[in-house]
Structure formats: structure tokens, C-alpha cells
Design a protein around this motif. Structure first.
Motif, PDB file in Angstrom:
ATOM      1  N   PHE A  96      18.245   2.849  -3.637  1.00 55.50           N
ATOM      2  CA  PHE A  96      19.140   2.709  -5.120  1.00 55.50           C
ATOM      3  C   PHE A  96      20.367   1.317  -5.133  1.00 55.50           C
ATOM      4  O   PHE A  96      20.681   1.326  -5.860  1.00 55.50           O
ATOM      5  CB  PHE A  96      19.290   4.437  -5.463  1.00 55.50           C
ATOM      6  CG  PHE A  96      18.415   4.998  -6.344  1.00 55.50           C
ATOM      7  CD1 PHE A  96      18.003   4.840  -7.831  1.00 55.50           C
ATOM      8  CD2 PHE A  96      17.245   6.031  -5.721  1.00 55.50           C
ATOM      9  CE1 PHE A  96      16.593   4.891  -7.788  1.00 55.50           C
ATOM     10  CE2 PHE A  96      16.415   6.388  -5.792  1.00 55.50           C
ATOM     11  CZ  PHE A  96      15.870   6.263  -6.920  1.00 55.50           C
ATOM     12  N   ALA A  97      20.528   1.423  -3.872  1.00 56.96           N
ATOM     13  CA  ALA A  97      22.144   0.859  -3.470  1.00 56.96           C
ATOM     14  C   ALA A  97      21.535  -0.213  -2.800  1.00 56.96           C
ATOM     15  O   ALA A  97      22.471  -1.418  -3.799  1.00 56.96           O
ATOM     16  CB  ALA A  97      22.550   1.610  -2.069  1.00 56.96           C
ATOM     17  N   LYS A  98      20.505  -0.934  -2.543  1.00 60.70           N
ATOM     18  CA  LYS A  98      20.102  -2.023  -2.151  1.00 60.70           C
ATOM     19  C   LYS A  98      19.293  -2.801  -2.775  1.00 60.70           C
ATOM     20  O   LYS A  98      19.076  -4.334  -3.111  1.00 60.70           O
ATOM     21  CB  LYS A  98      20.589  -1.917  -0.779  1.00 60.70           C
ATOM     22  CG  LYS A  98      21.773  -2.059   0.024  1.00 60.70           C
ATOM     23  CD  LYS A  98      21.122  -1.765   1.834  1.00 60.70           C
ATOM     24  CE  LYS A  98      22.761  -1.182   2.094  1.00 60.70           C
ATOM     25  NZ  LYS A  98      22.873  -1.573   3.491  1.00 60.70           N
ATOM     26  N   ILE A  99      18.178  -2.075  -3.296  1.00 65.01           N
ATOM     27  CA  ILE A  99      16.709  -2.616  -3.902  1.00 65.01           C
ATOM     28  C   ILE A  99      16.588  -2.125  -5.450  1.00 65.01           C
ATOM     29  O   ILE A  99      16.454  -3.513  -5.706  1.00 65.01           O
ATOM     30  CB  ILE A  99      15.715  -2.230  -3.119  1.00 65.01           C
ATOM     31  CG1 ILE A  99      15.775  -2.705  -1.355  1.00 65.01           C
ATOM     32  CG2 ILE A  99      14.096  -2.800  -3.216  1.00 65.01           C
ATOM     33  CD1 ILE A  99      15.694  -4.243  -0.815  1.00 65.01           C
ATOM     34  N   ALA A 100      16.562  -1.355  -5.574  1.00 64.52           N
ATOM     35  CA  ALA A 100      15.869  -1.443  -7.235  1.00 64.52           C
ATOM     36  C   ALA A 100      16.626  -2.155  -7.926  1.00 64.52           C
ATOM     37  O   ALA A 100      16.226  -2.010  -9.226  1.00 64.52           O
ATOM     38  CB  ALA A 100      16.687   0.063  -7.453  1.00 64.52           C
ATOM     39  N   PRO A 101      17.932  -2.142  -7.940  1.00 71.43           N
ATOM     40  CA  PRO A 101      18.895  -3.637  -8.976  1.00 71.43           C
ATOM     41  C   PRO A 101      18.365  -4.494  -9.046  1.00 71.43           C
ATOM     42  O   PRO A 101      18.379  -5.478 -10.312  1.00 71.43           O
ATOM     43  CB  PRO A 101      19.940  -3.536  -8.366  1.00 71.43           C
ATOM     44  CG  PRO A 101      20.748  -1.826  -7.634  1.00 71.43           C
ATOM     45  CD  PRO A 101      18.502  -1.714  -6.686  1.00 71.43           C
ATOM     46  N   SER A 102      17.729  -5.219  -7.876  1.00 74.82           N
ATOM     47  CA  SER A 102      16.703  -6.347  -7.889  1.00 74.82           C
ATOM     48  C   SER A 102      15.028  -6.354  -8.763  1.00 74.82           C
ATOM     49  O   SER A 102      14.573  -7.844  -8.665  1.00 74.82           O
ATOM     50  CB  SER A 102      17.116  -6.558  -6.552  1.00 74.82           C
ATOM     51  OG  SER A 102      16.186  -6.438  -6.293  1.00 74.82           O
ATOM     52  N   TRP A 171      18.500  -5.120   8.021  1.00 75.91           N
ATOM     53  CA  TRP A 171      18.861  -3.288   7.657  1.00 75.91           C
ATOM     54  C   TRP A 171      17.589  -2.880   7.426  1.00 75.91           C
ATOM     55  O   TRP A 171      17.136  -0.938   7.255  1.00 75.91           O
ATOM     56  CB  TRP A 171      19.511  -3.128   6.701  1.00 75.91           C
ATOM     57  CG  TRP A 171      19.550  -3.784   5.170  1.00 75.91           C
ATOM     58  CD1 TRP A 171      19.142  -4.895   4.793  1.00 75.91           C
ATOM     59  CD2 TRP A 171      18.750  -3.232   4.758  1.00 75.91           C
ATOM     60  NE1 TRP A 171      19.392  -4.936   3.500  1.00 75.91           N
ATOM     61  CE2 TRP A 171      19.045  -3.697   2.948  1.00 75.91           C
ATOM     62  CE3 TRP A 171      18.213  -1.624   3.853  1.00 75.91           C
ATOM     63  CZ2 TRP A 171      18.240  -3.550   2.216  1.00 75.91           C
ATOM     64  CZ3 TRP A 171      17.877  -1.374   2.892  1.00 75.91           C
ATOM     65  CH2 TRP A 171      18.180  -1.903   1.621  1.00 75.91           C
ATOM     66  N   ILE A 172      16.806  -3.357   6.904  1.00 76.38           N
ATOM     67  CA  ILE A 172      14.914  -1.979   6.555  1.00 76.38           C
ATOM     68  C   ILE A 172      14.329  -2.252   7.513  1.00 76.38           C
ATOM     69  O   ILE A 172      13.556  -3.141   8.436  1.00 76.38           O
ATOM     70  CB  ILE A 172      14.493  -3.004   5.193  1.00 76.38           C
ATOM     71  CG1 ILE A 172      15.483  -2.809   3.972  1.00 76.38           C
ATOM     72  CG2 ILE A 172      12.823  -2.090   5.019  1.00 76.38           C
ATOM     73  CD1 ILE A 172      14.650  -3.725   3.130  1.00 76.38           C
TER      74      ILE A 172
END
Length: 356
Positions: A96-102, A171-172
Motif C-alpha cells: 500500500f505504501a510503494k506499489i498500490a498508488p502506481s 526491496w521486493i
């Protein structure tokens, strides 16, 4: 949305009682008058459903949630017995912090905050039930139209991240394989427990099954690599108020073979005979949508593709040994039946063993 993209030095709540109105206020950015826990679901990830009353009214009520799901690891006993569950919580918070917004072509629950510490990962999401969403029963089976819709959602995610890898997103990490090997370690004893679904004799050989599992993880075809949801079984599906198929529980995303997501979804959402009747229709729809949304063009007459498709059914390996403390007996038994039928139909173990 306010997101924490690095592990926090703050101590995040570890038990439900610590998710207070004051703590929620600090994350949502609005003064909270009260926060009432309405229900809880405990499992590999804990979900706390909370109703919020704010101190002040604002012009745009949609800018803050009134009913939320706070997801993390809030069961210390579960974390102690299944330590890999912490990595799932950390991963979902980071989604939710790093992937969802894109993400462009796939729906997911609306996120309000995500953060991590060395002992906790928390994601604050909208409570989907208050948006008119519905959820499958423990071992439901759905019409192929629902499955085609879900396959298109999966294709949308895959197309956007096609060919990417951990080199692009360091980081994944892939914690999924490690967790699955941990869960399947006691295969020989678990499949022989009274009351467990009966397996074909060759699948009672835990050493053979685990060798195939190891080989599958080591030899995924990079030609089909993309970012996966990672845990697309029916229990992580929901339906919007308009009836669209969507996915929740983003705690296992990682880079691997695209067919991992597809076969895991298809084989748990359709009963055995329905899967046999419609499986290739769903695959064709997935491939067409993948290409339409910017991914590569593939056809089913591609031998490499079909081998990777069949091998990817190894994803289902969790169900024959899944503990009844992690999922209900009804779900485990039904999904085990569907898994084993697919393994036999596609000769999954044999196809993996025959590769290289």
C-alpha cells in the motif's frame, strides 16, 4: 494518503487493544472522537474492523474513512508458531505504501496508511463491506464469467510490470518460496493425519513432492516473469457492489512466473469439472487481455508457454498440508480436491521432473 516507506522506530501496535483512537488519529490525520472495534478475523494476517467517529465534520467526507480494516499481525501466538506471517504483514504494508498508488489496470481495497517496524507491518484500508462488497463462502464455485473478470484483473497487473524483476525493485524480495517450503516440510506426516483428504499414492511420497517443489522454484522460465499478487486463491477474492471480481490480501506479491497467479485463481474458484470445461477459455482471455494492456503477445500453441503453465500448478502445494488453524477444514479439503485433480490432469509433478 500518508505512508511510511521505511521501517519506523515507532513501536507499532502488537495487539488489538493498542489500536486506539489516539493511534488512529496520528495516522489518519483527523481528530478521532471514538474508534469502536466491531469484529476481528485472526489467521495468517489479523484483520481488525473499526468504526470511527470524528471530532469535526468536513466538507468532503470521502477524504477520510469511517469504517476501516486494520491489518497486521495482532496474534502473538500465531507469530510465535508461524514466524513467516510477520513477513506477510510487512509486505502488505509496503504494497500500500510503494506499489498500490502506481497500479493502473487492477482494482484493490482503498488504502489510508501503511507502515512497518522490525516487529510489525500495518495497513489501514477501507472496510469493503461498507462499500457493498461481498465475499465468497469457504469453498464456493463461481460462473466462468466471474473467473474471466478475475483473469483480466490479473492480466492488468502482469502487463504493467512485465519483464521486471527484483533488479528493478530491490526491496521486493521473494519470501514466498521460503514460506511455502516451511509449510510443506512436514508433508509426510500431515497428509497421513486422520481426517485429511486422501491423496494418490505417488503424492504420499513427501520427498518426491518436495524435490519437485524445489525444482519448480529454481527453474521458473524468466520469459514469463512479472510482478505477482502471489496469493490469488478464492479466499482472497471479493466482489464489488457492481459484481466485479477483485483481489485483496496483498501480502505475498513478488516477481515470478505469471501463471502462478492465474492457475491458483482458476483452480480454487472453479469446481473440478468446471475448471476442466473452461480452463483454456480462461487462459485465452488472460493472454488476450495481457497483450491488449501492453504485455507480450502469446498463443497456446507455444510449447514453452504450456509447460510453464502446467508447472505453475505447483503453486497449489499448500493445500494438502495447510493446517486447519490457518484455513477452515471446509476450504482446505475442497481446495485440496481441486488441487490434486489439476495436478493429475496436467501431470504437474511429471512435467517438472522432466525439465532439465
Amino acid at each position: 494518503m500518508a505512508y511510511n516507506t521505511k521501517p519506523s522506530i515507532e513501536r507499532l501496535p502488537a495487539i488489538p487493544a493498542e489500536v486506539t483512537a489516539e493511534w488512529l488519529e496520528s495516522k489518519l490525520g483527523h481528530k478521532v472522537k471514538s474508534a469502536t472495534l466491531t469484529r476481528s478475523i485472526f489467521g495468517t494476517g489479523s484483520k481488525l474492523f473499526i468504526s470511527i467517529e470524528y471530532e469535526e465534520e468536513i466538507a468532503d467526507p470521502d477524504s477520510r474513512p469511517r469504517n476501516i480494516c486494520v491489518k497486521g499481525v495482532f496474534d502473538p501466538a500465531m507469530v510465535k508458531s508461524q514466524p513467516w506471517t510477520l513477513s506477510l504483514a510487512l509486505r502488505e504494508a509496503n504494497f500500500f505504501a510503494k506499489i498500490a498508488p502506481s497500479i493502473k489496470h487492477m482494482g484493490y481495497p482503498r488504502g489510508w496508511w501503511g507502515g512497518t517496524s522490525d516487529r510489525q507491518g500495518i495497513a489501514i484500508m477501507s472496510d469493503l463491506t461498507h462499500e457493498g462488497c461481498t465475499f465468497p463462502s469457504e469453498a464456493a464455485s463461481y460462473p466462468v464469467e466471474k473467473v474471466l473478470d478475475g483473469a483480466a484483473q490479473i492480466a492488468g497487473l502482469h502487463a504493467q510490470f512485465w519483464g521486471r524483476s527484483q533488479d528493478d525493485y530491490p526491496w521486493i524480495s521473494n519470501d514466498y518460496d521460503v514460506a511455502m517450503k516451511f509449510i510443506t516440510e512436514p508433508w509426510d506426516s500431515v497428509v497421513r493425519e486422520p481426517g485429511r483428504p486422501k491423496l494418490p499414492e505417488y503424492l504420499m511420497d513427501g520427498a518426491r513432492v518436495k524435490r519437485a517443489q524445489e525444482k519448480y522454484y529454481a527453474q521458473r522460465n524468466p520469459r514469463f516473469r512479472t510482478l505477482l499478487h502471489g496469493d490469488t486463491h478464492l479466499g482472497n477474492v471479493y466482489f464489488t457492489a457492481e459484481g466485479h471480481t477483485r483481489f485483496l490480501d496483498w501480502s505475498a506479491f513478488h516477481f515470478a512466473s505469471c501463471f502462478h497467479d492465474l492457475v491458483y485463481f482458476v483452480s480454487t474458484t472453479l469446481e473440478v469439472e468446471e475448471r476442466r470445461a473452461h480452463e483454456m477459455e480462461v487462459l485465452d482471455h488472460y493472454l488476450a487481455t495481457l497483450h491488449r494492456l501492453g504485455g507480450p503477445k502469446f498463443e497456446r500453441d507455444d510449447e514453452e508457454l504450456m509447460i510453464e503453465y502446467k508447472r505453475s500448478y505447483m503453486t497449489n502445494i499448500i493445500w494438502p498440508v495447510c493446517g486447519y488453524d490457518l484455513q477452515t477444514k471446509e476450504r482446505v479439503d475442497a481446495f485440496t480436491e481441486r488441487t490434486i485433480a489439476a495436478w493429475v490432469d496436467h501431470k504437474v509433478i511429471e512435467v517438472i521432473e522432466a525439465q532439465w
